[in-house]
Design an enzyme around this catalytic site. Structure first.
Site, PDB file in Angstrom:
ATOM      1  N   HIS A  93      42.427  44.001  63.191  1.00 36.55           N
ATOM      2  CA  HIS A  93      42.463  43.984  64.732  1.00 36.55           C
ATOM      3  C   HIS A  93      43.134  44.718  65.550  1.00 36.55           C
ATOM      4  CE1 HIS A  93      46.107  41.846  63.452  1.00 36.55           C
ATOM      5  NE2 HIS A  93      46.426  41.863  64.685  1.00 36.55           N
TER       6      HIS A  93
ATOM      7  N   THR B  46      45.719  44.498  68.688  1.00 36.43           N
ATOM      8  CA  THR B  46      46.298  43.379  69.624  1.00 36.43           C
ATOM      9  C   THR B  46      46.021  43.918  71.186  1.00 36.43           C
ATOM     10  OG1 THR B  46      47.672  42.714  67.916  1.00 36.43           O
ATOM     11  CG2 THR B  46      48.474  41.904  70.370  1.00 36.43           C
TER      12      THR B  46
ATOM     13  N   HIS C 202      46.844  50.279  68.954  1.00 39.85           N
ATOM     14  CA  HIS C 202      46.824  50.566  67.407  1.00 39.85           C
ATOM     15  C   HIS C 202      46.151  49.436  66.489  1.00 39.85           C
ATOM     16  CE1 HIS C 202      50.165  48.064  67.813  1.00 39.85           C
ATOM     17  NE2 HIS C 202      50.061  47.622  66.387  1.00 39.85           N
TER      18      HIS C 202
ATOM     19  N   SER D  22      46.895  47.685  63.108  1.00 41.06           N
ATOM     20  CA  SER D  22      47.801  47.598  62.029  1.00 41.06           C
ATOM     21  C   SER D  22      47.143  47.544  60.762  1.00 41.06           C
ATOM     22  CB  SER D  22      49.003  46.363  62.452  1.00 41.06           C
ATOM     23  OG  SER D  22      49.743  46.353  63.297  1.00 41.06           O
TER      24      SER D  22
ATOM     25  N   TYR E  44      51.989  44.883  57.657  1.00 44.99           N
ATOM     26  CA  TYR E  44      53.260  44.436  58.127  1.00 44.99           C
ATOM     27  C   TYR E  44      54.205  44.123  57.194  1.00 44.99           C
ATOM     28  CZ  TYR E  44      50.150  42.062  61.694  1.00 44.99           C
ATOM     29  OH  TYR E  44      49.072  41.937  62.872  1.00 44.99           O
TER      30      TYR E  44
END
EC number: 3.1.4.37
Length: 193
Positions: A39, A41, A132, A134, A137
């Site tokens: 995804h 954001t 961006h 990702s 994480y």
């Protein structure tokens, strides 16, 4: 992290499958990295209180997308990077497409910066918004050896769609509650266009 608006490739599309495979393969390199859906954001800290508010956000996204020329892709990768921030540990950086910026600014004006929204949203989209996707994480330090593997995997993945994701792949908006561990995040609503 609160409630976020995600823009996602649809499951089953080349973009989704390549990015999901890349995310999962990078997760194996650094212990403790959670798996998550590909995804971008658009905004965080959405001011939504109930399902009606979630529907309004998604309806606004749908209306915005209808104003964008057919075949235009909001997502164009420009680079990749390794960062210190947990939610941006490894990212594919995206170009600041004018339609993507407009969408982000409008969503921020309408659903985040409720008071004095226009000025704050304009400042945010110009100065702070870094579009961006990702890929990891994590808080861990990335070693040089791991970085070399990451570089090769990203390069290989990008070759599959020549740095130009299909506008037909990226067509889903999701409102996501990002409270607690990543594995506990919940999709509150979504729309696929």
């Amino acid at each position: 992290m609160s409630i976020a608006l995600w823009y996602c490739p649809a499951p089953g599309t080349l973009d989704y499958e390549v990015l999901k495979t890349l995310i999962n393969s990078l997760q194996l390199l650094v212990p403790g990295s959670p798996s998550f859906e590909p995804h971008l954001t658009v905004v965080t800290h959405l001011q939504v209180q109930n399902r009606g508010d979630v529907s309004k956000v998604l309806q606004s996204c749908s209306s915005c997308l209808k104003t964008i020329p057919k075949g235009h892709s909001l997502i164009k990768y420009s680079n990749w990077s390794i960062n210190k921030q947990y939610f941006k540990k490894i990212v594919l950086e995206c170009e600041k497409d004018k339609y993507l910026l407009s969408l982000a600014q409008l969503m921020r004006e309408l659903y985040v910066e409720i008071e004095d929204q226009k000025r704050r949203a304009e400042h945010w989209v110009i100065e702070e918004f870094q579009p961006h996707v990702s890929l990891m994480y994590n808080d861990s330090q990335i070693t040089k050896a791991t970085e070399m593997v990451v570089r090769q995997r990203i390069h290989d993945a990008m070759q599959l769609f020549s740095n130009n994701p299909s506008s037909k792949s990226w067509r889903t908006f999701k409102v996501v509650s990002c409270e607690g561990p990543v594995e506990e995040w919940q999709v509150l609503g979504s729309v696929t266009l």
